[in-house]
Design a protein around this motif. Structure first.
Motif, PDB file in Angstrom:
ATOM      1  N   LYS A  30       7.111  10.128  -4.969  1.00 47.63           N
ATOM      2  CA  LYS A  30       7.097  11.073  -3.861  1.00 47.63           C
ATOM      3  C   LYS A  30       8.044  12.245  -4.152  1.00 47.63           C
ATOM      4  O   LYS A  30       7.747  13.397  -3.815  1.00 47.63           O
ATOM      5  CB  LYS A  30       7.494  10.374  -2.560  1.00 47.63           C
ATOM      6  CG  LYS A  30       7.314  11.265  -1.341  1.00 47.63           C
ATOM      7  CD  LYS A  30       7.437  10.525  -0.033  1.00 47.63           C
ATOM      8  CE  LYS A  30       7.210  11.464   1.138  1.00 47.63           C
ATOM      9  NZ  LYS A  30       7.320  10.785   2.443  1.00 47.63           N
ATOM     10  N   GLN A  31       9.164  11.965  -4.791  1.00 49.74           N
ATOM     11  CA  GLN A  31      10.085  13.043  -5.161  1.00 49.74           C
ATOM     12  C   GLN A  31       9.429  14.009  -6.146  1.00 49.74           C
ATOM     13  O   GLN A  31       9.552  15.236  -6.031  1.00 49.74           O
ATOM     14  CB  GLN A  31      11.359  12.456  -5.770  1.00 49.74           C
ATOM     15  CG  GLN A  31      12.206  11.669  -4.775  1.00 49.74           C
ATOM     16  CD  GLN A  31      13.233  10.784  -5.471  1.00 49.74           C
ATOM     17  OE1 GLN A  31      13.403  10.845  -6.695  1.00 49.74           O
ATOM     18  NE2 GLN A  31      13.922   9.949  -4.694  1.00 49.74           N
ATOM     19  N   MET A  32       8.692  13.444  -7.108  1.00 52.79           N
ATOM     20  CA  MET A  32       7.998  14.301  -8.074  1.00 52.79           C
ATOM     21  C   MET A  32       6.918  15.136  -7.376  1.00 52.79           C
ATOM     22  O   MET A  32       6.719  16.316  -7.689  1.00 52.79           O
ATOM     23  CB  MET A  32       7.369  13.447  -9.182  1.00 52.79           C
ATOM     24  CG  MET A  32       8.360  12.881 -10.173  1.00 52.79           C
ATOM     25  SD  MET A  32       9.302  14.141 -11.055  1.00 52.79           S
ATOM     26  CE  MET A  32       8.012  15.006 -11.930  1.00 52.79           C
ATOM     27  N   ALA A  33       6.224  14.528  -6.397  1.00 50.67           N
ATOM     28  CA  ALA A  33       5.193  15.262  -5.653  1.00 50.67           C
ATOM     29  C   ALA A  33       5.812  16.449  -4.921  1.00 50.67           C
ATOM     30  O   ALA A  33       5.234  17.549  -4.899  1.00 50.67           O
ATOM     31  CB  ALA A  33       4.485  14.334  -4.676  1.00 50.67           C
ATOM     32  N   ALA A  34       6.995  16.235  -4.327  1.00 50.81           N
ATOM     33  CA  ALA A  34       7.675  17.336  -3.638  1.00 50.81           C
ATOM     34  C   ALA A  34       8.048  18.446  -4.617  1.00 50.81           C
ATOM     35  O   ALA A  34       7.923  19.647  -4.303  1.00 50.81           O
ATOM     36  CB  ALA A  34       8.917  16.808  -2.919  1.00 50.81           C
ATOM     37  N   ARG A  58       0.820  -1.214   0.000  1.00 46.86           N
ATOM     38  CA  ARG A  58       0.000   0.000   0.000  1.00 46.86           C
ATOM     39  C   ARG A  58       0.856   1.267   0.000  1.00 46.86           C
ATOM     40  O   ARG A  58       0.337   2.374   0.152  1.00 46.86           O
ATOM     41  CB  ARG A  58      -0.938  -0.023   1.218  1.00 46.86           C
ATOM     42  CG  ARG A  58      -1.924  -1.180   1.173  1.00 46.86           C
ATOM     43  CD  ARG A  58      -2.918  -1.148   2.323  1.00 46.86           C
ATOM     44  NE  ARG A  58      -2.356  -1.599   3.585  1.00 46.86           N
ATOM     45  CZ  ARG A  58      -2.307  -2.856   3.980  1.00 46.86           C
ATOM     46  NH1 ARG A  58      -2.781  -3.813   3.186  1.00 46.86           N
ATOM     47  NH2 ARG A  58      -1.791  -3.199   5.135  1.00 46.86           N
ATOM     48  N   LEU A  59       2.160   1.094  -0.157  1.00 47.58           N
ATOM     49  CA  LEU A  59       3.088   2.226  -0.247  1.00 47.58           C
ATOM     50  C   LEU A  59       3.615   2.342  -1.669  1.00 47.58           C
ATOM     51  O   LEU A  59       3.617   1.365  -2.423  1.00 47.58           O
ATOM     52  CB  LEU A  59       4.254   2.018   0.723  1.00 47.58           C
ATOM     53  CG  LEU A  59       3.928   2.088   2.215  1.00 47.58           C
ATOM     54  CD1 LEU A  59       5.129   1.649   3.041  1.00 47.58           C
ATOM     55  CD2 LEU A  59       3.505   3.497   2.605  1.00 47.58           C
ATOM     56  N   PRO A  60       4.089   3.525  -2.083  1.00 50.87           N
ATOM     57  CA  PRO A  60       4.657   3.650  -3.433  1.00 50.87           C
ATOM     58  C   PRO A  60       5.854   2.721  -3.608  1.00 50.87           C
ATOM     59  O   PRO A  60       6.719   2.654  -2.726  1.00 50.87           O
ATOM     60  CB  PRO A  60       5.078   5.115  -3.525  1.00 50.87           C
ATOM     61  CG  PRO A  60       4.580   5.786  -2.314  1.00 50.87           C
ATOM     62  CD  PRO A  60       4.097   4.780  -1.351  1.00 50.87           C
TER      63      PRO A  60
END
Length: 1021
Positions: free
Chosen positions: A601-605, A593-595
């Motif tokens: 997550k880096q792109m989201a930041a 259930r995690l990326p």
């Protein structure tokens, strides 16, 4: 450290010397009311005389046991067999389906077409056993009686022995289709239960309150001591005394609690609870009125709700509050028609703020020194009043211009921010569309629906004439589109090098919509046909994301991603996960259930850094790794829309409405939010879709009215010295019109020193919202079973501490007690443990479906979340058959308990959870209704039938009801799914598994859940 925490009420006052008189017989009783009495015959004190409260005694040796009736209230359905062998349940299930003893003959059923006998509302069946009057006990001097005295029936029940085994929710649930849930229903068709001579009033449900329940707990849970004669007694709270009051200390109880008796079915030793008397939120979410009455200048609860409006005065008191202590904030919640948040422009004065804690001026500041200074309500600092803002004070210390200053009279205001609140000129609204055009996307029809919807919304996009727009598509390569206004038609540019991404003509790919309107329309008209023969099955999603960031980084904006295929090429490619069943139930389960790839997550930041909010529209009947893709929305204040197995003919209308709302609703751009609170308290953790920029600053590149944020509160000081704590939410954002604004919500809450006051002022909706976010976050680091256990344990600890408040004054017996404010907490806790993100194991929800539901629930406001957890179940056929001259739509909105026993096979029902409608056709429904609603398809399999408006009164009335339900909650579009009784497995997964009060596939029903909780609450710590 406890992973979760929470709230609730009851305070006692020591008064002496007043002897109350015995109350007269009551005219009505309310079983679950705030002023309801402590019920149960074990409580010491005065008992009314025999005519007021007769006692019904059932002989201990009685062999009476009510026979289970048919599953639905329908004479045409055969009754269940008297001996039942439960179906084989998966290896992770612990509790078998209860067996029915075979000592009863089958129940008698009336002739076909005749409804089973049920007494009228005011009719009471004769008692089954002789009545013996109960002896009157002498009254005891007590504290002063309260103003209103209510009575409630109760039962003498044996105290169950303590049980150290913890009956947690099961780890892996296997649905037991194709049959229905096997449980005893609400109505007994053979023998009426022993009933109180008074008819109890219980909110919206016109049920009579039987003393004993026809429900039997699951075998193997626990066996109470040998039952005694069940007695029926009425006791008012006036006569509840402190046992052992030989020292002369008599305590009168000012605030009451509610309780449920856990009794025994006559003639058995199995515990039971009266299912009809259980509290249910059939009126939906009701916002608490306590704070609004005490502090009328507070902001509306739709903007800010505290889990308890009684803030604990000490850390030791807060540690006894085992439910979450915190708030739920929805800063842009939609106001009802006619209500607007006032906009204030201070112009040359500048915004008035405290120079130390930076609190904005609000209704709770005070003016001193003849109006020349004002005292901050959060930090108590004296600030100078600017000359332009000065006004004289009247004799009461109020400003004489108070009526012209909404910021000093209203809890919610919006300030126009001057240039010092800007690090750059306000950005224009910008929409960039990134569309998957692989072969599966083309076949599903998604591209055509998206293109037509965007084109139809071009006139309604906010921010005209500043709005900017751009498009890119991708399969194994990236396609950019030059929409320059000087062109007659768009130019497509293809980038095939996925390792070294570049953006051709960056100045012409994002264009002003008003200038390039005709080119954009031409592109959208041609888009579906451009790729109609595409056979490319690959997805270069990661490189397309990087290109989008390069394009949008100058301005920011909203990135809408339409994704149909698992990313397979370039950076960010993903692989199939979740097929290895051995992982489930182990410590590695949560990793699914995690990326999978930190790239997302880096792109989201990066997106957040450049003020880009991401919304994900995911379409596929195959695994697309929502856990990874949803991370983009989670950290950018975005949203995940999930359409499994999308087909435009079926799901097109849903996508059309939800995309149109996303494009046209008012959006706050490049926003940051901070919530300040008074001295001694602070917010320590935040839960929702955002990026935390500092310890208390939430970065929200794009936020709207459908997003809510939860946060937990802690005390910084051992003891609070103030009587009131103030909270202020401030959202700094750019409006679509180009103004920089600050929306401010201010609220005050009292400080309390009694745990009972915290419970009394609890807000179930806010508590459940915080619990759901904490539980979903727990699934990202633990097994599903651990998350459910933690949720259950917090409820148990809270109820145990609440019970301990009264264990000295009253002998509580076998009852489970709870504050009036939290009467729905048990049911919502059960519903949450059965919700898609938490329920069961591998077989109960697809991995993508579970993750998508988790992302959605993490952002939902309180009302929408509670409706999703406990949806509406409404009977429609009676309304459709009624010949009314006017449209009385209110009469159709009577909600029913979410149990299969609420379904009559002669009826038509609608199930509405805010995301979809399920319309259930009973097996014995009148053929006239089916023909009018479905036409010639009435006998076909309903999975292939689409509900449309037909040329008859009944069909028009149904469509009007559906339209009204949709308009009442426009955030999502509810598609109609039709199902006929007995149509398996569709009936099972569409409706029966969502009837949260029934046990299903190894999960607890409402009664079993209450018995589990009660058993744990009664154990010694």
């Amino acid at each position: 450290m406890t992973p979760f925490s929470s709230s609730g009420p009851v305070v006692g006052s020591d008064t002496q010397g007043i002897r109350p008189t015995a109350p007269s017989a009551p005219q009505s009783m309310t079983l679950f009311s705030a002023s309801g009495p402590v019920v149960g015959s074990e409580t010491s004190g005065f008992r009314p005389a025999p005519p007021v409260a007769p006692s019904t005694n059932i002989p201990e040796a009685s062999s009476f046991r009510p026979a289970p009736p048919a599953r639905f209230n329908d004479p045409s359905v055969p009754s269940p067999p008297t001996s039942y062998v439960p179906p084989t349940i998966g290896p992770f299930s612990r509790f078998p389906t209860p067996q029915f003893p075979s000592t009863q003959p089958p129940p008698r059923t009336p002739p076909a077409g005749q409804p089973p006998f049920q007494p009228f509302a005011g009719q009471v069946p004769p008692p089954l056993v002789p009545l013996r009057p109960q002896q009157q006990k002498p009254s005891v001097p007590m504290g002063p009686p309260p103003q209103n005295v209510n009575y409630a029936p109760s039962m003498n029940v044996p105290q169950p022995p303590s049980d150290s085994s913890f009956s947690a929710p099961r780890s892996n649930f296997q649905p037991s289709f194709p049959g229905y849930v096997h449980q005893q229903p609400l109505v007994d068709s053979q023998a009426p239960p022993v009933q109180s001579p008074f008819v109890a009033k219980q909110g919206p449900t016109p049920f009579q309150t039987p003393v004993s329940s026809p429900f039997v707990a699951q075998p193997g849970s626990y066996v109470p001591s040998q039952p005694v004669a069940t007695s029926l007694g009425f006791q008012s709270r006036d006569h509840l005394q402190h046992p052992g009051s030989g020292l002369g200390a008599i305590q009168g109880l000012v605030e009451d609690f509610n309780s449920l008796s856990v009794g025994s079915i006559p003639g058995s030793i199995e515990p039971g609870v009266d299912l009809k008397a259980l509290p249910r939120p059939l009126d939906g979410d009701v916002e608490p009125k306590f704070l609004a009455d005490m502090y009328p200048m507070n902001c509306n609860p739709r903007f800010l709700r505290l889990t308890t409006s009684g803030i604990p005065s000490s850390q030791s008191l807060a540690s006894r509050w085992h439910l979450p202590l915190g708030a739920v904030v929805c800063p842009l919640a939609e106001a009802p028609d006619g209500e607007e948040v006032p906009v204030i422009n201070f112009a040359s004065t500048g915004i008035i703020r405290c120079r130390r804690c930076r609190t904005y001026v609000n209704p709770y500041i005070t003016f001193t020194d003849a109006g020349r200074k004002w005292r901050c309500n959060l930090c108590a600092l004296l600030n100078d009043v600017p000359g332009e803002y000065f006004a004289h004070l009247d004799g009461t210390g109020r400003r004489i211009d108070l009526d012209q200053r909404p910021e000093l009279t209203q809890g919610s205001v919006e300030f126009v921010a001057p240039t010092e609140y800007m690090v750059r000129p306000p950005m224009p609204p910008l929409y960039f569309f990134l569309i998957d055009v692989s072969t599966s996307a083309v076949r599903s029809g998604m591209i055509e629906v998206v293109a037509k919807t965007i084109r139809s919304c071009l006139d309604k996009l906010p921010g005209f004439p500043r709005t900017q727009i751009g498009f890119a598509t991708f399969d194994s390569t990236l396609h950019f589109y030059n929409l320059k206004s000087s062109l007659n038609q768009p130019q497509m540019m293809v980038v095939a090098d996925l390792d070294d991404i570049f953006v051709p003509l960056p100045d012409d790919l994002l264009v002003n919509l008003s200038e390039s309107r005709s080119v954009a329309e031409t592109f959208l008209d041609n888009l579906p046909s451009m790729f109609q023969d595409n056979l490319n099955v690959e997805s270069a999603f990661g490189p397309a994301l990087k290109a989008s960031l390069m394009l949008m980084s100058q301005l920011g904006g909203k990135l809408l991603i339409f994704q149909n295929t698992l990313p397979s090429l370039g950076v960010g490619r993903l692989k199939l996960r979740g097929d290895d069943l051995r992982v489930y139930g182990t410590d590695k389960e949560h990793a699914l259930r995690l990326p999978e790839d930190p790239f997302y997550k880096q792109m989201a930041a990066e997106f957040t850094k450049f003020q880009i909010g991401v919304n994900i529209y995911a379409f596929s009947d195959k695994y697309t790794d929502i856990a990874s893709l949803g991370t983009l929305a989670k950290y950018t204040g975005g949203q995940v829309y999930y359409y499994p197995g999308f087909q435009s003919a079926i799901h097109g209308e849903k996508l059309r409405h939800e995309l149109a709302r996303d494009l046209t609703r008012e959006t706050a751009w490049e926003a940051v939010m901070r919530i300040r609170c008074g001295k001694g308290v602070r917010f320590t953790s935040y839960h929702g879709n955002f990026m935390l920029r500092s310890t208390d600053l939430l970065a929200l590149p794009a936020v709207d009215c459908d997003k809510a944020f939860a946060m937990q509160l802690s005390l910084e000081e051992a003891l609070l010295t103030t009587q009131t704590v103030y909270f202020q939410v401030a959202l700094l954002y750019t409006a679509s019109c180009g103004e920089r604004r600050i929306r401010v919500h201010t609220a005050a809450a009292p400080v309390v020193s009694d745990l009972g006051d915290m419970f009394r002022q609890a807000d179930t909706g806010a508590i459940v919202t915080l619990l759901s976010r904490l539980a979903i976050e727990k699934t990202l680091s633990s097994k599903l079973e651990d998350a459910r256990n933690t949720l259950q344990l917090r409820i148990i600890k809270a109820l145990k501490d609440y019970r301990n408040l009264y264990s000295v004054q009253h002998r509580l017996g076998g009852r489970i007690i709870y504050p009036e404010s939290l009467k729905f907490l048990l049911l919502y806790g059960l519903a949450l443990s059965k919700s898609t993100p938490l329920r069961g194991g591998y077989a109960d929800a697809a991995l993508d479906e579970r993750c998508a539901a988790g992302f959605t629930m993490m952002a939902l406001p309180v009302k929408k979340l509670l409706k999703l957890l406990y949806p509406n179940l409404i009977r429609l056929d009676e309304y459709l058959l009624k010949k009314s001259t006017h449209d009385d739509l209110e009469s159709v909105e009577k909600r029913l308990p979410l149990a299969a026993a609420s379904l009559d096979s002669r009826g038509l029902y609608i199930y509405d959870d805010g995301f979809r409608f399920v319309i259930w056709f009973g097996r014995a429904l009148s053929p006239d209704i089916a023909i009018n609603l479905l036409g010639p398809d009435c006998a076909a399999e309903l999975s292939k039938v689409t509900l449309i408006e037909r040329d008859n009164v009944m069909s028009r009335k149904l469509m009007k009801i559906i339209k009204k339900f949709r308009e009442s909650d426009p955030s999502y579009y509810q598609l109609c799914q039709l199902v006929r009784q007995g149509e398996q497995p569709r009936e099972g997964f569409l409706l029966l598994t969502n009837l949260v009060e029934d046990p299903m596939g190894g999960t607890s029903g409402y009664v079993e859940w209450i018995l589990q909780i009660q058993r744990q609450v009664q154990q010694n710590p």
